[in-house]
Every structure is written in C-alpha cells, then in structure tokens.
Motif scaffolding. Structure first.
Motif, PDB file in Angstrom:
ATOM      1  N   THR A  14      31.838  43.085  33.954  1.00  0.00           N
ATOM      2  CA  THR A  14      31.429  42.264  34.355  1.00  0.00           C
ATOM      3  C   THR A  14      32.415  40.723  34.290  1.00  0.00           C
ATOM      4  O   THR A  14      32.587  40.037  35.083  1.00  0.00           O
ATOM      5  CB  THR A  14      29.887  42.244  34.186  1.00  0.00           C
ATOM      6  N   GLN A  17      35.038  40.473  36.652  1.00  0.00           N
ATOM      7  CA  GLN A  17      35.458  41.066  37.934  1.00  0.00           C
ATOM      8  C   GLN A  17      35.072  39.436  38.408  1.00  0.00           C
ATOM      9  O   GLN A  17      34.932  39.428  39.742  1.00  0.00           O
ATOM     10  CB  GLN A  17      34.374  41.666  38.193  1.00  0.00           C
ATOM     11  N   GLN A  18      34.193  38.839  37.002  1.00  0.00           N
ATOM     12  CA  GLN A  18      33.459  37.310  37.486  1.00  0.00           C
ATOM     13  C   GLN A  18      34.828  36.535  37.579  1.00  0.00           C
ATOM     14  O   GLN A  18      34.331  35.063  37.210  1.00  0.00           O
ATOM     15  CB  GLN A  18      32.429  37.191  36.459  1.00  0.00           C
ATOM     16  N   GLY A  19      36.115  36.733  36.899  1.00  0.00           N
ATOM     17  CA  GLY A  19      37.279  35.910  36.206  1.00  0.00           C
ATOM     18  C   GLY A  19      36.990  35.220  35.378  1.00  0.00           C
ATOM     19  O   GLY A  19      38.148  33.735  34.934  1.00  0.00           O
ATOM     20  N   TRP A  61      44.563  40.423  39.165  1.00  0.00           N
ATOM     21  CA  TRP A  61      44.044  39.733  39.047  1.00  0.00           C
ATOM     22  C   TRP A  61      43.113  39.186  40.269  1.00  0.00           C
ATOM     23  O   TRP A  61      41.973  38.953  40.550  1.00  0.00           O
ATOM     24  CB  TRP A  61      44.047  38.135  38.578  1.00  0.00           C
ATOM     25  N   LYS A  62      44.233  38.988  41.566  1.00  0.00           N
ATOM     26  CA  LYS A  62      43.906  38.366  42.663  1.00  0.00           C
ATOM     27  C   LYS A  62      42.756  39.592  43.547  1.00  0.00           C
ATOM     28  O   LYS A  62      42.078  38.917  44.220  1.00  0.00           O
ATOM     29  CB  LYS A  62      45.078  38.279  43.849  1.00  0.00           C
ATOM     30  N   ARG A  63      42.650  40.862  43.332  1.00  0.00           N
ATOM     31  CA  ARG A  63      41.740  42.064  43.885  1.00  0.00           C
ATOM     32  C   ARG A  63      40.941  42.419  42.720  1.00  0.00           C
ATOM     33  O   ARG A  63      40.768  43.383  42.541  1.00  0.00           O
ATOM     34  CB  ARG A  63      42.817  43.026  43.995  1.00  0.00           C
ATOM     35  N   ARG A  64      40.420  41.697  41.536  1.00  0.00           N
ATOM     36  CA  ARG A  64      39.461  41.905  40.642  1.00  0.00           C
ATOM     37  C   ARG A  64      38.284  42.230  41.079  1.00  0.00           C
ATOM     38  O   ARG A  64      37.384  43.264  40.330  1.00  0.00           O
ATOM     39  CB  ARG A  64      39.147  41.078  40.051  1.00  0.00           C
ATOM     40  N   ASP A  65      37.832  41.710  42.150  1.00  0.00           N
ATOM     41  CA  ASP A  65      36.677  41.918  42.714  1.00  0.00           C
ATOM     42  C   ASP A  65      36.601  43.221  43.257  1.00  0.00           C
ATOM     43  O   ASP A  65      35.760  44.133  43.013  1.00  0.00           O
ATOM     44  CB  ASP A  65      35.580  40.854  43.772  1.00  0.00           C
ATOM     45  N   ARG A  66      37.176  44.235  43.470  1.00  0.00           N
ATOM     46  CA  ARG A  66      37.144  45.418  44.764  1.00  0.00           C
ATOM     47  C   ARG A  66      37.129  46.611  43.208  1.00  0.00           C
ATOM     48  O   ARG A  66      37.080  47.601  43.450  1.00  0.00           O
ATOM     49  CB  ARG A  66      38.808  45.157  45.165  1.00  0.00           C
ATOM     50  N   SER A  68      35.735  48.929  40.711  1.00  0.00           N
ATOM     51  CA  SER A  68      34.208  48.866  40.510  1.00  0.00           C
ATOM     52  C   SER A  68      34.285  49.497  38.841  1.00  0.00           C
ATOM     53  O   SER A  68      32.450  49.456  38.045  1.00  0.00           O
ATOM     54  CB  SER A  68      33.629  50.547  40.599  1.00  0.00           C
TER      55      SER A  68
END
Length: 178
Positions: A14, A17-19, A61-66, A68
C-alpha cells in the motif's frame, strides 16, 4: 516517517503504490544487490549492470500503481532487468558490427586514391589502338575469358592472348615514359 520491516511488511504494498519513498527505499535496499548480480551475469560489466538496475527501479517507480502484490514487483524487476540487459547487449553488438563494417570500408583517402588510379588507367587504355582497347576492356574490366572474347570478336583465342600481351607491353611503355 514510515518505518517498514522489508517487503514482507503488511504496509509495504500500500505504501509503495501510494508513492511513499520509505517503501521504495526498502525495496531498493532489499533487491538492488541481487538484481545487480543478475544483470552483471548477463552484461559482464558491473557498472553497466548497476546502471541497468537503477533504470529499472526508476521505471518501476513510474508504474508502481499498476502492480498488485510484492511478488509481482519482484517478477517485474527481474524481467525488466533481464530485458534491459539483453537490449544493452544487442546495442553493443550493433556498435561492434557498425565499427567493424566501418573499418572494413575504405577510408575517404583510399577511395580517392582508387578513383584517381582508375582514372589514370582509363586514360592509358584510351591511348591504345581501338582493337587493343577492346581486348583490355573485355578481359580486365568485364572479366571475360580469352575464349569468350574470341567468340565475341570472331577471332582466334591465340590472337586474343597475343593482343592482350601487346596491350600490356604498350601500357608499360607509356607508363614508364610518363
């Protein structure tokens, strides 16, 4: 500031993904050495391997939200490092191939010398009689055999040989007198 106990910490995914930079730092410290070893095994250059791994971390890091879950992150990094390492090797091979081709191709100076030599040779051939010019051009410039020339000019193969020798002797005399 967030404190994580490695990528196995329940808050890691979490946070990542939230940076949260702490999550990135945790992942980087945990996987950088093994990924660098992995890349070095492919590219055989420690500095290049480190660069590749760092680039892969930036891309992650640029694609971290993808991504799971943590295993997806590790798999992604290993696949990314492998692909980038192989791309690096391909680029290196292309560079070597281009460099090798460039070294095999004549330099500008060599090309100029060859062109000037050819120009002089054509001028010398022009100074011969028309029948000798024809024999020289067919034999040396077009690569025809004595028999082919004899058939084309409707003369004997021995005549072709004698005229070719006469032409060579005449060219040598002309070149010596220059």
């Amino acid at each position: 500031m967030l404190r994580l106990n490695g990528t196995q910490d329940p808050l890691f995914l979490t946070s990542f993904q939230q940076g949260e930079e702490a999550a990135f730092d945790c992942l980087y410290r945990e996987l950088f050495p093994s990924l660098t070893y992995f890349a070095n095994h492919i590219v055989l250059d420690a500095d290049t391997a480190e660069d590749i791994v760092q680039d892969c971390f930036v891309l992650l890091w640029k694609r971290r939200d993808r991504l799971s879950h943590v295993t997806a992150i590790k798999s992604y990094l290993y696949a990314s490092v492998r692909n980038q390492s192989l791309k690096h090797l391909e680029r290196q091979q292309r560079k070597v191939k281009v460099t090798k081709q460039a070294s095999e191709e004549p330099s500008f100076e060599e090309a100029v010398i060859a062109a000037e030599t050819a120009r002089e040779l054509y001028q010398l051939i022009e100074s011969l009689s028309p029948s000798l010019q024809q024999i020289i051009r067919l034999y040396y410039l077009q690569g025809k055999s004595n028999k082919e020339i004899a058939t084309q000019l409707n003369i004997q193969p021995d005549t072709v040989i004698r005229q070719r020798l006469r032409a060579i002797i005449a060219l040598r005399k002309i070149k010596i007198s220059l």
